[in-house]
Design a protein around this motif. Structure first.
Motif, PDB file in Angstrom:
ATOM      1  N   ASN A 123     -25.388   5.673  80.626  1.00 55.65           N
ATOM      2  CA  ASN A 123     -26.144   6.919  80.466  1.00 55.65           C
ATOM      3  C   ASN A 123     -27.617   6.737  80.809  1.00 55.65           C
ATOM      4  N   ILE A 124     -28.186   5.591  80.465  1.00 56.61           N
ATOM      5  CA  ILE A 124     -29.578   5.325  80.827  1.00 56.61           C
ATOM      6  C   ILE A 124     -29.714   5.249  82.343  1.00 56.61           C
ATOM      7  N   GLY A 183     -20.392  -7.030  82.256  1.00 54.01           N
ATOM      8  CA  GLY A 183     -19.408  -8.009  82.699  1.00 54.01           C
ATOM      9  C   GLY A 183     -18.658  -8.604  81.522  1.00 54.01           C
ATOM     10  N   GLY A 184     -18.787  -7.963  80.359  1.00 54.25           N
ATOM     11  CA  GLY A 184     -18.133  -8.443  79.152  1.00 54.25           C
ATOM     12  C   GLY A 184     -19.098  -8.797  78.038  1.00 54.25           C
ATOM     13  N   GLU A 185     -20.389  -8.930  78.386  1.00 58.89           N
ATOM     14  CA  GLU A 185     -21.372  -9.279  77.359  1.00 58.89           C
ATOM     15  C   GLU A 185     -21.772  -8.091  76.493  1.00 58.89           C
ATOM     16  N   PHE A 186     -21.448  -6.872  76.953  1.00 59.20           N
ATOM     17  CA  PHE A 186     -21.727  -5.665  76.189  1.00 59.20           C
ATOM     18  C   PHE A 186     -20.406  -5.018  75.799  1.00 59.20           C
ATOM     19  N   ASP A 187     -20.321  -4.529  74.565  1.00 57.52           N
ATOM     20  CA  ASP A 187     -19.109  -3.819  74.153  1.00 57.52           C
ATOM     21  C   ASP A 187     -19.091  -2.437  74.805  1.00 57.52           C
ATOM     22  N   PHE A 188     -18.027  -1.684  74.561  1.00 54.36           N
ATOM     23  CA  PHE A 188     -17.863  -0.382  75.207  1.00 54.36           C
ATOM     24  C   PHE A 188     -19.000   0.568  74.842  1.00 54.36           C
ATOM     25  N   LYS A 189     -19.375   0.599  73.580  1.00 55.78           N
ATOM     26  CA  LYS A 189     -20.430   1.517  73.132  1.00 55.78           C
ATOM     27  C   LYS A 189     -21.758   1.196  73.818  1.00 55.78           C
ATOM     28  N   ARG A 190     -22.137  -0.075  73.858  1.00 57.76           N
ATOM     29  CA  ARG A 190     -23.390  -0.473  74.508  1.00 57.76           C
ATOM     30  C   ARG A 190     -23.316  -0.216  76.017  1.00 57.76           C
ATOM     31  N   SER A 191     -22.135  -0.418  76.589  1.00 56.68           N
ATOM     32  CA  SER A 191     -21.953  -0.137  78.020  1.00 56.68           C
ATOM     33  C   SER A 191     -22.128   1.352  78.303  1.00 56.68           C
ATOM     34  N   ALA A 192     -21.626   2.187  77.411  1.00 58.59           N
ATOM     35  CA  ALA A 192     -21.793   3.637  77.570  1.00 58.59           C
ATOM     36  C   ALA A 192     -23.269   4.013  77.523  1.00 58.59           C
ATOM     37  N   ILE A 193     -24.010   3.387  76.621  1.00 58.53           N
ATOM     38  CA  ILE A 193     -25.448   3.641  76.532  1.00 58.53           C
ATOM     39  C   ILE A 193     -26.141   3.214  77.825  1.00 58.53           C
ATOM     40  N   ARG A 194     -25.799   2.037  78.325  1.00 58.67           N
ATOM     41  CA  ARG A 194     -26.387   1.542  79.574  1.00 58.67           C
ATOM     42  C   ARG A 194     -26.066   2.494  80.733  1.00 58.67           C
ATOM     43  N   GLN A 239     -27.798   6.663  84.550  1.00 57.28           N
ATOM     44  CA  GLN A 239     -27.623   8.027  85.067  1.00 57.28           C
ATOM     45  C   GLN A 239     -28.934   8.811  84.976  1.00 57.28           C
ATOM     46  N   LYS A 240     -29.616   8.659  83.871  1.00 51.22           N
ATOM     47  CA  LYS A 240     -30.871   9.384  83.646  1.00 51.22           C
ATOM     48  C   LYS A 240     -31.987   8.865  84.549  1.00 51.22           C
ATOM     49  N   GLU A 241     -32.061   7.554  84.738  1.00 45.14           N
ATOM     50  CA  GLU A 241     -33.183   6.944  85.444  1.00 45.14           C
ATOM     51  C   GLU A 241     -32.967   6.713  86.937  1.00 45.14           C
ATOM     52  N   LEU A 242     -31.740   6.851  87.422  1.00 42.78           N
ATOM     53  CA  LEU A 242     -31.498   6.601  88.849  1.00 42.78           C
ATOM     54  C   LEU A 242     -32.273   7.522  89.782  1.00 42.78           C
ATOM     55  N   PRO A 243     -32.463   8.804  89.466  1.00 48.17           N
ATOM     56  CA  PRO A 243     -33.300   9.608  90.367  1.00 48.17           C
ATOM     57  C   PRO A 243     -34.713   9.039  90.520  1.00 48.17           C
ATOM     58  N   LEU A 244     -35.289   8.517  89.442  1.00 42.51           N
ATOM     59  CA  LEU A 244     -36.601   7.873  89.529  1.00 42.51           C
ATOM     60  C   LEU A 244     -36.507   6.620  90.393  1.00 42.51           C
ATOM     61  N   ALA A 245     -35.481   5.813  90.182  1.00 43.77           N
ATOM     62  CA  ALA A 245     -35.300   4.590  90.967  1.00 43.77           C
ATOM     63  C   ALA A 245     -35.150   4.914  92.451  1.00 43.77           C
ATOM     64  N   LEU A 246     -34.363   5.922  92.762  1.00 50.72           N
ATOM     65  CA  LEU A 246     -34.178   6.315  94.161  1.00 50.72           C
ATOM     66  C   LEU A 246     -35.479   6.839  94.766  1.00 50.72           C
ATOM     67  N   THR A 247     -36.217   7.616  94.000  1.00 46.81           N
ATOM     68  CA  THR A 247     -37.509   8.115  94.474  1.00 46.81           C
ATOM     69  C   THR A 247     -38.441   6.944  94.775  1.00 46.81           C
ATOM     70  N   ALA A 248     -38.446   5.928  93.920  1.00 46.57           N
ATOM     71  CA  ALA A 248     -39.287   4.753  94.146  1.00 46.57           C
ATOM     72  C   ALA A 248     -38.842   3.984  95.391  1.00 46.57           C
ATOM     73  N   ILE A 249     -37.550   3.768  95.537  1.00 48.08           N
ATOM     74  CA  ILE A 249     -37.042   3.017  96.694  1.00 48.08           C
ATOM     75  C   ILE A 249     -37.339   3.758  97.989  1.00 48.08           C
ATOM     76  N   ILE A 250     -37.059   5.037  98.029  1.00 47.66           N
ATOM     77  CA  ILE A 250     -37.251   5.818  99.258  1.00 47.66           C
ATOM     78  C   ILE A 250     -38.742   5.933  99.599  1.00 47.66           C
ATOM     79  N   ASN A 251     -39.566   6.280  98.626  1.00 48.85           N
ATOM     80  CA  ASN A 251     -40.990   6.466  98.895  1.00 48.85           C
ATOM     81  C   ASN A 251     -41.735   5.152  99.058  1.00 48.85           C
ATOM     82  N   GLY A 252     -41.224   4.086  98.461  1.00 51.93           N
ATOM     83  CA  GLY A 252     -41.818   2.774  98.655  1.00 51.93           C
ATOM     84  C   GLY A 252     -41.586   2.224 100.048  1.00 51.93           C
ATOM     85  N   ASP A 253     -40.621   2.803 100.758  1.00 48.39           N
ATOM     86  CA  ASP A 253     -40.285   2.361 102.115  1.00 48.39           C
ATOM     87  C   ASP A 253     -40.449   3.516 103.107  1.00 48.39           C
TER      88      ASP A 253
END
Length: 150
Positions: free
Chosen positions: A93-94, A80-91, A96-110
């Motif tokens: 990408n992280i 929302g402005g607290e991270f510069d472009f480079k840090r936002s790109a890192i966030r 993108q990498k971790e969302l399949p795990l998050a989705l697996t947790a949400i779906i299987n947790g319910d």
């Protein structure tokens, strides 16, 4: 992507939501511990704002009915402005990498919820990345609920 370990998933049902109802409002707050690798899924009529930290690395989600079709909308906060472009790109990408795990947790947790509502298996999942930078402020399709069952 990190591997999903169901023994590290802790699910809490909040404020009038149980294992099978309601569909709407049904909101998900997924947080984690970097130290232990544990995942914490809160399912309620509203998000668990108390679980959100200043790191803003949670995943939020909710069921939406549009034109008599259900879809699962998730949200990932990039900047929302607290991270510069480079840090936002890192966030971004992280996430993108971790969302399949998050989705697996949400779906299987319910999982009991989906067994009670099997017509939701084919529901599409969309992720809204929120950022002040147009490169990361977008909506992406992440498959269907059935893609994340284990």
């Amino acid at each position: 992507m990190s591997n999903f370990d169901k023994s590290k998933l802790h699910v809490t049902f909040m404020d009038g939501v149980n294992k099978v109802s309601p569909i709407i409002p049904r909101k998900y707050t997924l947080t984690h511990s970097d130290e232990t690798g544990e995942l914490f899924l809160d399912i309620g009529k509203d998000y668990n704002y108390k679980a959100i930290t200043s790191f803003r690395d949670e995943v939020l989600g909710k069921w939406i009915n549009f034109n008599n079709m259900y879809y699962l909308q998730l949200y990932a906060y990039i900047s929302g402005g607290e991270f510069d472009f480079k840090r936002s790109a890192i966030r971004y990408n992280i996430f993108q990498k971790e969302l399949p795990l998050a989705l697996t947790a949400i779906i299987n947790g319910d999982k009991t919820f989906y067994k009670a509502h099997p017509y939701l298996y084919n529901s599409p999942i969309f992720i809204k990345f929120n950022s002040i930078y147009p490169a990361f402020n977008k909506v992406e399709y992440f498959g269907r609920v059935k893609d994340y069952f284990i």
